[in-house]
Design a protein around this motif. Sequence first.
Motif, PDB file in Angstrom:
ATOM      1  N   ARG A 125       2.012  69.270 114.288  1.00 25.88           N
ATOM      2  CA  ARG A 125       1.102  70.326 113.881  1.00 25.88           C
ATOM      3  C   ARG A 125       1.600  70.952 112.581  1.00 25.88           C
ATOM      4  O   ARG A 125       2.792  71.166 112.418  1.00 25.88           O
ATOM      5  CB  ARG A 125       1.005  71.373 114.982  1.00 25.88           C
ATOM      6  N   THR A 126       0.666  71.237 111.712  1.00 26.07           N
ATOM      7  CA  THR A 126       1.028  71.860 110.441  1.00 26.07           C
ATOM      8  C   THR A 126       1.315  73.333 110.676  1.00 26.07           C
ATOM      9  O   THR A 126       0.474  74.047 111.264  1.00 26.07           O
ATOM     10  CB  THR A 126      -0.130  71.716 109.440  1.00 26.07           C
ATOM     11  N   PRO A 127       2.510  73.797 110.263  1.00 26.78           N
ATOM     12  CA  PRO A 127       2.807  75.215 110.459  1.00 26.78           C
ATOM     13  C   PRO A 127       1.872  76.106 109.646  1.00 26.78           C
ATOM     14  O   PRO A 127       1.473  75.750 108.548  1.00 26.78           O
ATOM     15  CB  PRO A 127       4.244  75.362 109.972  1.00 26.78           C
ATOM     16  N   LYS A 128       1.524  77.220 110.244  1.00 27.66           N
ATOM     17  CA  LYS A 128       0.674  78.169 109.524  1.00 27.66           C
ATOM     18  C   LYS A 128       1.545  78.977 108.561  1.00 27.66           C
ATOM     19  O   LYS A 128       2.612  79.435 108.936  1.00 27.66           O
ATOM     20  CB  LYS A 128      -0.030  79.084 110.513  1.00 27.66           C
ATOM     21  N   PRO A 129       1.056  79.159 107.342  1.00 23.53           N
ATOM     22  CA  PRO A 129       1.846  79.922 106.352  1.00 23.53           C
ATOM     23  C   PRO A 129       1.952  81.384 106.678  1.00 23.53           C
ATOM     24  O   PRO A 129       1.264  81.979 107.397  1.00 23.53           O
ATOM     25  CB  PRO A 129       1.104  79.712 105.037  1.00 23.53           C
TER      26      PRO A 129
END
Length: 129
Positions: A125-129
């Motif tokens: 999963r792409t980490p949220k900024p």
Amino acid sequence: MLRRVRKLWNIFLTLAALAIFATVLVTPTSLDAQNAPPPKNLKVLTPGNFMVQMQTFPVALGVEKQGGCNFCHEADRSLDTKPTKVKARQMIEMVADINAKFGDGKIHVTCWTCHLGSTKPEIARTPKP
């Protein structure tokens, strides 16, 4: 309640992983002892390990009720006509390459590591900024 579900899920995952590792570690019966002809069209697995390995895949991919072996194989197991079989062979090579890079001869990664009983593997999963 949620903690109990998580705890049960973790126990299930641990038991499933142990079952897969146990299957991989069991010494296979030689083909000569079974009086079976050697398998045809082995490109990645060997006659000594193919059956033990094959037995782990339906659980790792969650296809026990979707045809089991037939999810990837035709009735003639030597045919390479199903895309799922071709992809499975690529994934077997990938897992072997990853495990070889550890250099200790142990199994660190299996199909279960990413698939977790599903035909579609989990993705990062792409980490949220």
